[in-house]
Design an enzyme around this catalytic site. Structure first.
Site, PDB file in Angstrom:
ATOM      1  CB  CYS A 117      -1.005  -0.035   1.146  1.00 18.24           C
ATOM      2  SG  CYS A 117      -2.353   1.176   0.940  1.00 18.24           S
ATOM      3  CG  HIS A 229      -3.977  -3.361   2.996  1.00 22.51           C
ATOM      4  ND1 HIS A 229      -3.090  -2.844   3.920  1.00 22.51           N
ATOM      5  CD2 HIS A 229      -4.455  -2.287   2.323  1.00 22.51           C
ATOM      6  CE1 HIS A 229      -3.052  -1.536   3.820  1.00 22.51           C
ATOM      7  NE2 HIS A 229      -3.876  -1.168   2.851  1.00 22.51           N
ATOM      8  CD  GLU A 231      -1.790  -5.727   5.525  1.00 24.17           C
ATOM      9  OE1 GLU A 231      -2.561  -4.783   5.816  1.00 24.17           O
ATOM     10  OE2 GLU A 231      -1.383  -5.910   4.360  1.00 24.17           O
TER      11      GLU A 231
END
Length: 265
Positions: A117, A229, A231
């Site tokens: 990001c 994202h 994660e």
């Protein structure tokens, strides 16, 4: 070194600077720390945003990887010659002063880099590219922001596909499970790549043409960045799991090499 011994890689995570109460704190999000620990199998270390006070050569000699995280803040437009931000835009000049030279130095030192990001935006700026600050205002572009009034599970839900570049680094990591050359991703950003930096290769694009992933051409180690994202709940997404495993494997390779290069007592 015993054949059974595998050194645990050490992965640096540059911090953001945020006020908590009356004082600034150097912080990194738990989801990134957990993704490094549990997804990449590495030991996360938060790097304070000290800018020029950091000895980058010494720091990188101790690291096996660098994870550059997302953040609510935007890269300051003066860093890439852009127009002034609209009033109220959150910036983090201490982070900019730390991450931009750190990214360049990590790539030069063959330290594996994964950027997410804000991280992909920092990578592009660090190598000489520019950014759109408000993609939702550009003709023909999607609104890539999430509604922050909704529950976090909805904000991070997968909302659009990205087309993987055939034969690219990312396509090689993720494979083509569905036979479409696409994966679905979440989308939580207003800022995005405008002019692509020289030395970066597009690895994925959104349906509206926004660059969603890049790699560093000719890099001596893993050097990949994504706009979404991975994660977020990475264990539940095979694509995210594969990405962090690949990053972790690159970090482990460097850790073994550093261990082998140390002089024996």
């Amino acid at each position: 070194m015993s054949a059974a011994f595998q050194p645990v890689p050490l992965v640096g995570i540059p911090a953001c600077v945020r006020p908590l109460g009356h004082h600034p704190f150097h912080i990194a999000g738990d989801k990134y720390i957990r993704a490094v620990s549990d997804g990449a199998g590495a030991l996360p270390m938060v790097i304070p945003a000290l800018g020029g006070s950091l000895d980058l050569e010494d720091l990188l000699a101790r690291l096996d990887g660098l994870l550059v995280t997302g953040s609510p803040s935007n890269v300051e437009p003066a860093r890439y010659g852009g127009p002034a931000s609209v009033a109220g835009t959150l910036h983090d000049p201490a982070r900019d002063a730390t991450t931009l030279p750190l990214i360049r130095a990590a790539i030069a030192a063959a330290v594996p880099v994964l950027a997410i990001c804000r991280g992909i935006q920092e990578l592009n700026v660090a190598l000489g590219g520019t950014l759109h600050q408000r993609v939702q205002e550009l003709p023909g572009r999607l609104d890539h922001r999430a509604d922050d009034t909704r529950p976090v599970e909805e904000q991070y839900a997968k909302v659009h596909p990205v087309r993987l570049t055939p034969g690219g680094v990312l396509a090689g990591i993720l494979g083509d499970r569905a036979g479409t050359g696409e994966i679905r991703v979440n989308s939580i950003h207003a800022q995005a790549i405008d002019r692509l930096a020289e030395g970066l290769r597009v690895e994925a694009e959104a349906p509206d043409g926004i660059i969603e992933a890049v790699s560093v051409t000719g890099a001596a180690a893993f050097a990949l960045a994504v706009q979404w994202h991975p994660e977020w709940r990475f264990r539940e997404c095979p694509d995210s799991t594969a990405l962090f495993r690949a990053f972790g494997a690159a970090c482990a390779d460097r850790a073994r090499g550093r261990k082998a290069d140390r002089p024996r007592a």
